[in-house]
Design a protein around this motif. Structure first.
Motif, mmCIF file in Angstrom:
data_model
loop_
_atom_site.group_PDB
_atom_site.id
_atom_site.type_symbol
_atom_site.label_atom_id
_atom_site.label_comp_id
_atom_site.label_asym_id
_atom_site.label_seq_id
_atom_site.Cartn_x
_atom_site.Cartn_y
_atom_site.Cartn_z
ATOM 1 N N THR A 1 0.752 -1.339 0.194
ATOM 2 C CA THR A 1 0.014 -0.218 -0.083
ATOM 3 C C THR A 1 0.946 1.289 -0.021
ATOM 4 O O THR A 1 1.734 1.451 0.955
ATOM 5 N N THR A 2 0.557 2.095 -0.911
ATOM 6 C CA THR A 2 1.337 3.470 -0.984
ATOM 7 C C THR A 2 0.460 4.483 -0.285
ATOM 8 O O THR A 2 -0.867 4.111 -0.263
ATOM 9 N N VAL A 3 0.740 5.744 -0.378
ATOM 10 C CA VAL A 3 0.086 6.791 0.286
ATOM 11 C C VAL A 3 -1.168 6.902 -0.720
ATOM 12 O O VAL A 3 -2.309 7.093 -0.369
ATOM 13 N N GLY A 4 -0.966 6.898 -2.039
ATOM 14 C CA GLY A 4 -1.935 7.114 -3.045
ATOM 15 C C GLY A 4 -3.104 5.956 -3.140
ATOM 16 O O GLY A 4 -4.116 6.304 -2.980
ATOM 17 N N ASP A 5 -2.546 4.857 -2.808
ATOM 18 C CA ASP A 5 -3.471 3.573 -2.479
ATOM 19 C C ASP A 5 -4.335 3.914 -1.309
ATOM 20 O O ASP A 5 -5.468 3.791 -1.360
ATOM 21 N N LEU A 6 -3.887 4.258 -0.168
ATOM 22 C CA LEU A 6 -4.463 4.635 0.910
ATOM 23 C C LEU A 6 -5.405 5.930 0.718
ATOM 24 O O LEU A 6 -6.684 5.671 1.194
ATOM 25 N N GLN B 1 -4.807 13.050 -1.764
ATOM 26 C CA GLN B 1 -3.615 12.631 -1.387
ATOM 27 C C GLN B 1 -2.925 13.365 -0.249
ATOM 28 O O GLN B 1 -2.122 12.861 0.781
ATOM 29 N N PRO B 2 -3.055 14.647 -0.292
ATOM 30 C CA PRO B 2 -2.478 15.482 1.003
ATOM 31 C C PRO B 2 -2.987 15.043 2.324
ATOM 32 O O PRO B 2 -2.232 14.994 3.464
ATOM 33 N N THR C 1 -2.133 12.350 7.460
ATOM 34 C CA THR C 1 -2.512 11.039 8.232
ATOM 35 C C THR C 1 -1.261 10.005 8.493
ATOM 36 O O THR C 1 -1.067 9.711 9.667
ATOM 37 N N VAL C 2 -0.794 9.889 7.585
ATOM 38 C CA VAL C 2 0.220 8.792 7.388
ATOM 39 C C VAL C 2 1.564 9.402 8.071
ATOM 40 O O VAL C 2 2.082 8.850 9.158
#
Length: 156
Positions: free
Chosen positions: A54-59, A67-68, A73-74
């Motif tokens: 899982t990437t940030v984009g997937d998340l 995405q921002p 959150t990440v």
């Protein structure tokens, strides 16, 4: 003039089905956790339940946020020791997200709190009703995830 039947003319099953959205919304609001906990729980569950990396984009896509927002959150989850960034095993140029031991422990804590709330909320239900509802809710969640994936694929 509308041709839709008035609420008093709708069959009882239709009235119940019309209440699904508001009921799911109330479920989310009744979770005995802070909004910070809800966000972290969502992030941890999305990453843990993902079939692969899982990437940030997937998340962001899975959470339905920009995405921002997912990046912030990440970053908070990494700062709290719940997540770590790692190189992808399939493409070392990509950065993926992984749960830490602390992240897994927090995920388990959230699940225990949610189970306790479920048991308190449904205390007047028979054990059979509790299990039946739990099974159907879990099934609904799995089917909703599959449906959402199909929707995303059809938009691409």
């Amino acid at each position: 003039m509308s041709s839709a039947p008035s609420p008093s003319e709708q069959p009882p099953d239709d009235l119940v089905l019309d209440q699904i959205g508001p009921a799911l919304s109330r479920l989310r609001r009744r979770t005995p956790a802070s909004s910070k906990d809800l966000s972290r729980n969502l992030v941890l569950n999305v990453i843990a339940d993902a079939p692969g990396e899982t990437t940030v984009g997937d998340l962001a896509a899975a959470m339905g946020v920009a995405q921002p927002v997912a990046s912030r959150t990440v970053a908070a989850c990494i700062e709290e020791g719940l997540l770590r960034r790692a190189a992808s095993q399939s493409d070392g140029r990509r950065t993926v997200l992984e749960l830490t031991e602390h992240g897994e422990a927090e995920r388990n804590r959230f699940a225990a709190e949610q189970r306790k709330a479920f048991q308190e909320i449904t205390a007047a239900w028979s054990p059979e009703e509790q299990i039946q509802f739990a099974r159907l809710l879990v099934r609904y969640g799995a089917d909703a995830a599959a449906w959402s994936g199909k929707q995303a694929t059809s938009r691409d």
